[in-house]
Design a protein around this motif. Structure first.
Motif, PDB file in Angstrom:
ATOM      1  N   GLY A  70     100.409  31.927   5.627  1.00 18.98           N
ATOM      2  CA  GLY A  70      98.989  32.176   5.344  1.00 18.98           C
ATOM      3  C   GLY A  70      98.483  33.475   5.952  1.00 18.98           C
ATOM      4  O   GLY A  70      99.246  34.337   6.383  1.00 18.98           O
ATOM      5  N   GLN A  71      97.162  33.586   6.014  1.00 15.91           N
ATOM      6  CA  GLN A  71      96.523  34.830   6.474  1.00 15.91           C
ATOM      7  C   GLN A  71      96.853  35.157   7.927  1.00 15.91           C
ATOM      8  O   GLN A  71      97.032  36.316   8.286  1.00 15.91           O
ATOM      9  CB  GLN A  71      94.999  34.725   6.284  1.00 15.91           C
ATOM     10  CG  GLN A  71      94.266  36.041   6.400  1.00 15.91           C
ATOM     11  CD  GLN A  71      94.594  36.988   5.255  1.00 15.91           C
ATOM     12  OE1 GLN A  71      94.614  36.599   4.109  1.00 15.91           O
ATOM     13  NE2 GLN A  71      94.872  38.235   5.576  1.00 15.91           N
ATOM     14  N   CYS A  76      99.244  38.937  11.687  1.00 16.08           N
ATOM     15  CA  CYS A  76     100.108  39.089  12.863  1.00 16.08           C
ATOM     16  C   CYS A  76     101.268  40.040  12.537  1.00 16.08           C
ATOM     17  O   CYS A  76     101.587  40.937  13.322  1.00 16.08           O
ATOM     18  CB  CYS A  76     100.636  37.714  13.278  1.00 16.08           C
ATOM     19  SG  CYS A  76     101.768  37.761  14.660  1.00 16.08           S
ATOM     20  N   ALA A  77     101.879  39.856  11.359  1.00 16.08           N
ATOM     21  CA  ALA A  77     103.009  40.700  10.955  1.00 16.08           C
ATOM     22  C   ALA A  77     102.589  42.159  10.772  1.00 16.08           C
ATOM     23  O   ALA A  77     103.313  43.072  11.172  1.00 16.08           O
ATOM     24  CB  ALA A  77     103.619  40.161   9.668  1.00 16.08           C
ATOM     25  N   PHE A 150      91.358  42.022   5.352  1.00  9.66           N
ATOM     26  CA  PHE A 150      92.177  41.260   6.324  1.00  9.66           C
ATOM     27  C   PHE A 150      91.486  39.981   6.787  1.00  9.66           C
ATOM     28  O   PHE A 150      91.564  39.619   7.948  1.00  9.66           O
ATOM     29  CB  PHE A 150      92.497  42.125   7.557  1.00  9.66           C
ATOM     30  CG  PHE A 150      93.295  43.354   7.252  1.00  9.66           C
ATOM     31  CD1 PHE A 150      94.677  43.297   7.180  1.00  9.66           C
ATOM     32  CD2 PHE A 150      92.674  44.571   7.029  1.00  9.66           C
ATOM     33  CE1 PHE A 150      95.427  44.427   6.893  1.00  9.66           C
ATOM     34  CE2 PHE A 150      93.411  45.712   6.733  1.00  9.66           C
ATOM     35  CZ  PHE A 150      94.797  45.635   6.673  1.00  9.66           C
ATOM     36  N   ALA A 151      90.773  39.301   5.866  1.00  7.70           N
ATOM     37  CA  ALA A 151      90.033  38.106   6.301  1.00  7.70           C
ATOM     38  C   ALA A 151      90.478  36.870   5.536  1.00  7.70           C
ATOM     39  O   ALA A 151      90.964  36.957   4.418  1.00  7.70           O
ATOM     40  CB  ALA A 151      88.534  38.316   6.122  1.00  7.70           C
ATOM     41  N   GLU A 274      90.959  40.518  -6.239  1.00  7.33           N
ATOM     42  CA  GLU A 274      91.906  40.719  -5.143  1.00  7.33           C
ATOM     43  C   GLU A 274      93.251  40.121  -5.485  1.00  7.33           C
ATOM     44  O   GLU A 274      93.379  39.316  -6.414  1.00  7.33           O
ATOM     45  CB  GLU A 274      91.380  40.137  -3.830  1.00  7.33           C
ATOM     46  CG  GLU A 274      91.218  38.634  -3.827  1.00  7.33           C
ATOM     47  CD  GLU A 274      90.697  38.084  -2.511  1.00  7.33           C
ATOM     48  OE1 GLU A 274      90.530  38.859  -1.562  1.00  7.33           O
ATOM     49  OE2 GLU A 274      90.472  36.869  -2.437  1.00  7.33           O
ATOM     50  N   VAL A 275      94.253  40.528  -4.702  1.00  8.61           N
ATOM     51  CA  VAL A 275      95.587  39.912  -4.774  1.00  8.61           C
ATOM     52  C   VAL A 275      95.918  39.468  -3.351  1.00  8.61           C
ATOM     53  O   VAL A 275      95.783  40.242  -2.410  1.00  8.61           O
ATOM     54  CB  VAL A 275      96.652  40.924  -5.263  1.00  8.61           C
ATOM     55  CG1 VAL A 275      98.062  40.344  -5.110  1.00  8.61           C
ATOM     56  CG2 VAL A 275      96.402  41.299  -6.722  1.00  8.61           C
ATOM     57  N   ASN A 276      96.307  38.203  -3.190  1.00 11.32           N
ATOM     58  CA  ASN A 276      96.736  37.709  -1.881  1.00 11.32           C
ATOM     59  C   ASN A 276      98.244  37.539  -1.902  1.00 11.32           C
ATOM     60  O   ASN A 276      98.768  36.776  -2.708  1.00 11.32           O
ATOM     61  CB  ASN A 276      96.095  36.353  -1.571  1.00 11.32           C
ATOM     62  CG  ASN A 276      94.615  36.489  -1.289  1.00 11.32           C
ATOM     63  OD1 ASN A 276      94.215  37.312  -0.487  1.00 11.32           O
ATOM     64  ND2 ASN A 276      93.787  35.697  -1.958  1.00 11.32           N
ATOM     65  N   ALA A 277      98.939  38.263  -1.025  1.00 10.22           N
ATOM     66  CA  ALA A 277     100.408  38.191  -0.991  1.00 10.22           C
ATOM     67  C   ALA A 277     100.874  37.006  -0.174  1.00 10.22           C
ATOM     68  O   ALA A 277     101.686  37.134   0.742  1.00 10.22           O
ATOM     69  CB  ALA A 277     100.965  39.506  -0.435  1.00 10.22           C
ATOM     70  N   ARG A 278     100.354  35.845  -0.468  1.00 11.97           N
ATOM     71  CA  ARG A 278     100.720  34.627   0.291  1.00 11.97           C
ATOM     72  C   ARG A 278     100.566  33.424  -0.619  1.00 11.97           C
ATOM     73  O   ARG A 278      99.978  33.503  -1.671  1.00 11.97           O
ATOM     74  CB  ARG A 278      99.820  34.472   1.529  1.00 11.97           C
ATOM     75  CG  ARG A 278      98.337  34.553   1.235  1.00 11.97           C
ATOM     76  CD  ARG A 278      97.519  34.438   2.512  1.00 11.97           C
ATOM     77  NE  ARG A 278      96.161  34.898   2.366  1.00 11.97           N
ATOM     78  CZ  ARG A 278      95.133  34.163   1.978  1.00 11.97           C
ATOM     79  NH1 ARG A 278      95.332  32.899   1.664  1.00 11.97           N
ATOM     80  NH2 ARG A 278      93.929  34.656   1.893  1.00 11.97           N
TER      81      ARG A 278
END
Length: 278
Positions: A70-71, A76-77, A150-151, A274-278
């Motif tokens: 997740g976010q 963190c990464a 980043f939220a 948006e696109v979420n890479a998760r």
């Protein structure tokens, strides 16, 4: 759930798995011998750069998967990548490369990437201060939308009706995020989402599409989502599906992600949110 599936897949390949998850009530952290998704080593530690580095030092892993966490894991990464920690221990990032995660999370970079393939995103401006947000509002007019970079779960995002409202919301949003996006409001448009999976060989499929019961302007978390979509025509469905695959391939995502759209209710006009890479 996705993390549990990831562990199961890794175990089927005979790979030793180290899991970091501070949530003791998760199926991922199940230590029952009969569980197919049982990790070899489980650390009930916060997913923060310092703790992750300590675990890397101790376990010396060959690779790390961040998109299943997740976010929190993504942020963190990104922090560890920018500090050079992941590179220092020579750990390979499996799945979506960190730079691609940054390109989807940083609103200005995301906008630049989409412009390269002439895809439509809402007219928007990145702002790092309340004054910059007010400057952007002069170009866009009210009502407008602000989004935090980043939220998680739309934290610090919302629709602003006037300058005072914008000042108050921008201040709140900037307290949790370094950057906000000030964008044209598309209140009342349909909110559509596609789940997309792509592998490193560029095979790409849309797993399912979804439609928010409520129009844009009401956050997904406070709404109902229907899967599959109920009111899209065949033309609208395929137009957004083709765009989803084109965008995911161009960004270079490896693994799962979702892409969110605003679709005009009576025309074929759309914008990528948006696109979420998760």
């Amino acid at each position: 759930y996705s993390g549990g599936q990831a562990i199961k897949a890794l175990k089927e390949e005979g790979i030793e798995v180290v899991l970091m998850n501070p949530n003791i009530a998760s199926v991922q952290t199940n230590m029952d011998d009969k569980s197919p998704s049982q990790a070899d080593h489980v650390y009930f530690l916060p997913v923060t750069p310092d703790y992750v580095e300590e675990v890397i030092k101790k376990e010396k892993p060959d690779g790390i998967i961040v998109s299943m966490g997740g976010q929190t894991a993504l942020n963190c990464a990104v922090e560890m990548w920018e500090a050079g920690t992941i590179q220092k221990y020579n750990v390979e990032v499996l799945g979506t490369p960190i730079q691609v995660v940054i390109n989807t999370e940083d609103r200005q970079l995301f906008s630049d990437r989409l412009n390269e393939i002439k895809e439509k995103i809402a007219e928007s401006y990145a702002a790092y201060s309340v004054d910059e947000a007010l400057e952007a509002s002069k170009k866009l007019g009210f009502p407008l939308m602000i989004r935090s970079a980043f939220a998680l779960g739309g934290l610090g995002s919302g629709i602003c009706d006037d300058e005072d409202h914008l000042r108050e919301m921008a201040k709140k949003a900037l307290s949790v995020s370094p950057q906000i996006l000030v964008e044209k409001s598309m209140k009342g448009w349909k909110e559509i989402e596609y789940e997309v999976v792509r592998d490193s060989r560029d095979n790409c499929v849309t797993v399912c599409n979804m439609e928010n019961f409520d129009p844009l302007g009401i956050h997904t978390g406070e709404s109902i989502v229907m899967a599959p979509s109920q009111t899209l025509s065949n033309e609208e469905y395929h137009m957004l599906r083709t765009t989803a695959i084109k965008v995911v391939r161009h960004l270079g995502i490896v693994g799962e992600c979702n892409i969110q759209y605003a679709l005009h209710p009576t025309s074929l006009e759309y914008a990528i949110i948006e696109v979420n890479a998760r």
